[in-house]
Design an enzyme around this catalytic site. Structure first.
Site, mmCIF file in Angstrom:
data_model
loop_
_atom_site.group_PDB
_atom_site.id
_atom_site.type_symbol
_atom_site.label_atom_id
_atom_site.label_comp_id
_atom_site.label_asym_id
_atom_site.label_seq_id
_atom_site.Cartn_x
_atom_site.Cartn_y
_atom_site.Cartn_z
ATOM 1 N N GLU A 96 0.849 -1.214 0.000
ATOM 2 C CA GLU A 96 0.000 0.000 0.000
ATOM 3 C C GLU A 96 0.870 1.243 0.000
ATOM 4 O O GLU A 96 1.936 1.273 0.623
ATOM 5 C CB GLU A 96 -0.867 0.012 1.258
ATOM 6 C CG GLU A 96 -2.033 -0.932 1.170
ATOM 7 C CD GLU A 96 -2.883 -0.903 2.428
ATOM 8 O OE1 GLU A 96 -2.579 -0.123 3.355
ATOM 9 O OE2 GLU A 96 -3.842 -1.673 2.486
ATOM 10 N N ASP A 98 -11.750 8.563 -20.685
ATOM 11 C CA ASP A 98 -11.620 7.124 -20.419
ATOM 12 C C ASP A 98 -11.317 6.457 -21.765
ATOM 13 O O ASP A 98 -12.206 6.265 -22.596
ATOM 14 C CB ASP A 98 -12.941 6.624 -19.822
ATOM 15 C CG ASP A 98 -12.940 5.123 -19.584
ATOM 16 O OD1 ASP A 98 -11.982 4.440 -20.013
ATOM 17 O OD2 ASP A 98 -13.907 4.627 -18.971
ATOM 18 N N LYS A 114 -7.473 -4.359 -23.109
ATOM 19 C CA LYS A 114 -8.298 -4.414 -24.331
ATOM 20 C C LYS A 114 -7.362 -4.221 -25.523
ATOM 21 O O LYS A 114 -6.473 -5.030 -25.736
ATOM 22 C CB LYS A 114 -9.404 -3.372 -24.255
ATOM 23 C CG LYS A 114 -10.290 -3.494 -23.018
ATOM 24 C CD LYS A 114 -11.437 -2.526 -23.081
ATOM 25 C CE LYS A 114 -12.042 -2.175 -21.755
ATOM 26 N NZ LYS A 114 -12.950 -3.133 -21.177
ATOM 27 N N ARG A 128 -5.066 -7.905 -17.360
ATOM 28 C CA ARG A 128 -6.275 -7.211 -16.906
ATOM 29 C C ARG A 128 -5.844 -6.189 -15.865
ATOM 30 O O ARG A 128 -5.159 -6.533 -14.896
ATOM 31 C CB ARG A 128 -7.243 -8.193 -16.258
ATOM 32 C CG ARG A 128 -7.656 -9.329 -17.139
ATOM 33 C CD ARG A 128 -8.892 -9.989 -16.595
ATOM 34 N NE ARG A 128 -10.017 -9.113 -16.817
ATOM 35 C CZ ARG A 128 -10.655 -9.005 -17.980
ATOM 36 N NH1 ARG A 128 -10.296 -9.726 -19.005
ATOM 37 N NH2 ARG A 128 -11.667 -8.170 -18.125
#
Ligand code: PLP
Length: 489
Positions: free
Chosen positions: A83, A258, A290, A296
């Site tokens: 983190e 986006d 994509k 991913r």
């Protein structure tokens, strides 16, 4: 197979064929290990490869990452909590994660020409949530704190905190509507984005199907949003981001783009100048899996004034970063910086064009009458079908697509009247314009031989022999363009 397929020996984009023997050995060993613990998972993993190899994948949001990208995800980097950001972690011992994250961010900055990159988001939706939070933090929270003479929200009196919370919850967002091709996270009311913000949508011109920038500007002037979102999931055309920025500037809005769907076309320099969102947007978000052909995941690029807030994405919005996936993003971004990726991206656009032309010359209807990106949106009403019926009939014939609403869709968002198609995945396999023309021909064969059953929007019947005929033709195309050639389990 074309020379720029990433899996051919001549390729420099994703050298799958060069290391196919090594990758085969690695996968065989890995699956053997998995098999010794849970054989059903090993079997499902093997079957997924077989199924992907055997299907004509036209899902616009999917692709095939290189074995290098995929192998990078299967390591002990997964075990580390990290983190925070590079050099500022809430856990000890993050030196190697720092290295991984720095390399991924450096590739992202260089590839897209952005002053700042944040590579931690786990997905596109997560990237958008971090971006919204960062815009609110920069544009609303920071001035609110300054007005109250405080440095941190914990320093505020209850009354000042209440005032700030009200402000944060009362901002406005203008995004593209879902049925015009926008994404759920662009202010769709049932989505968290439509609840965080007072939202309004812009659509497309009812006659042409193109974005009407005059209408967007008029909506922005009237609504005065804090955020304007550009970008899409199902719009088959390019966007002029310079014009979108002018509109945002006129009303004092932050422009967020986006580019989840078309990041590969930006990376591959197919979209340049006004069509490249990165220099025009204050904040650009994307997925990495994509058209960009990575693992991913998500990614945020931004102008320096948003960087501090964006970097607080984890742990303020996101859970701990997936270090193994950040590593795979670095590998994919390194691949995307190779000249072969530019050739790939150009072929993605050329192939979408060939697919669209293949439909148009056979008298099919396309939303906007064609494409100039990687998406083709086929209107199936002229076949007397819903999107749901068309999607199912095509699947019976071995063609994998997804149904999609078209503007002002008479069948709504569930049954729909459209089929969304994309060229990135089959282009990775090596398909060229001739193969995409053949795909259009096969799809027309299926759709003209499909009939709705009664008044049902879901049931259909396929004329005898159609599925067998098209499956056989698809198998020929797939055999000529194998997925991961040389990779044997
Ligand atoms: N943004 C756009 C434009 C998309 O099309 C999608 C996914 O389809 C997303 C965001 C969400 O991406 P993810 O599924 O990685 O959260």
């Amino acid at each position: 197979m074309s020379a720029d397929s990433p899996h051919t020996a001549t390729s420099t984009t994703s050298p799958g064929a060069e290391y196919a023997d090594t990758a085969s050995a690695a996968y065989r060993a890995a699956l053997q290990v998995v098999e010794s613990v849970e054989p059903r998972i090993a079997a499902a993993t093997r079957k997924e490869l077989a199924d992907q190899r055997a299907s004509l994948k036209l899902i616009a949001s999917e692709n095939y990452a290189s074995p290098a990208v995929l192998l990078t995800m299967g390591t002990w980097l997964s075990d580390k909590y990290a983190e925070g950001t590079i050099g500022h972690r809430f856990y000890a011992g993050c030196q190697n994660v720092d290295t991984v994250e720095s390399i991924a961010a450096e590739h992202a900055r260089e590839l897209f020409g952005s002053p700042h990159a944040y590579v931690q988001p786990h997905s596109g939706i997560d990237a958008n949530l971090v971006a919204y939070w960062a815009i609110l933090a920069t544009r609303v929270e920071a001035p609110g704190l300054a007005d109250a003479g405080a440095k941190h929200v914990n320093d505020l009196s209850e009354a000042d905190w209440e005032k700030l919370r009200n402000k944060l919850g009362n901002q406005r967002l203008l995004g593209m509507s879902l049925d015009a091709g926008g994404h759920l996270t662009h202010g769709f009311r049932p989505n968290i984005s439509g609840k965080m913000f007072h939202q309004r949508s812009y659509g497309t011109d009812p006659d042409t199907g193109f974005i009407d920038y005059g209408a967007v500007a008029a909506a922005a002037r009237e609504f005065k949003p804090l955020v304007i979102v550009a970008g899409y999931s199902a719009y088959p055309r390019r966007v002029n981001f310079a014009t979108m920025r002018e509109i945002a500037d006129e009303v004092g809005a932050t422009l967020m783009v986006d580019m989840a769907h078309f990041a590969g076309l930006v990376a591959g320099k197919v979209f340049t100048g006004d069509e490249d969102p990165v220099p025009h947007a204050h904040v650009t978000t994307t997925t990495t899996h994509k058209s960009l052909r990575g693992p991913r995941g998500g990614l945020i690029l931004c102008q320096p004034e948003y960087a501090d807030a964006v970097d607080k994405g984890c742990p303020m919005v996101l859970g701990g970063p997936l270090s193994h996936v950040m590593a795979a993003k670095a590998v994919a971004l390194a691949e995307a910086r190779q000249p072969a990726f530019q050739a790939y991206a150009q072929r993605v656009a050329d192939n979408a064009q060939a697919l669209a032309d293949g439909f148009l010359k056979r008298d099919a209807q396309l939303v906007t009458g064609g494409t100039d990106n990687h998406i083709v949106l086929l209107d199936v009403t002229s076949f007397g079908l819903t999107g749901r019926q068309a999607e199912s009939a095509l699947l019976d014939a071995g063609v994998v697509t997804n149904r999609n609403a078209i503007p002002a869709d008479p069948n709504g968002a569930w049954y729909t009247s459209g089929i969304r198609l994309g060229s990135p995945a089959l282009t990775t396999r090596g398909f060229g314009p001739d193969e995409f023309d053949r795909v259009a021909e096969l799809m027309i064969d299926v759709l003209t031989n499909t009939a709705p059953e009664g008044s049902s929007k879901a049931k259909y019947s396929l004329a005898d022999g159609t599925a067998e005929r098209v499956n056989a033709a698809a198998a020929e195309l797939l055999a000529a363009n194998p997925l991961y050639p040389g990779l044997e389990l």
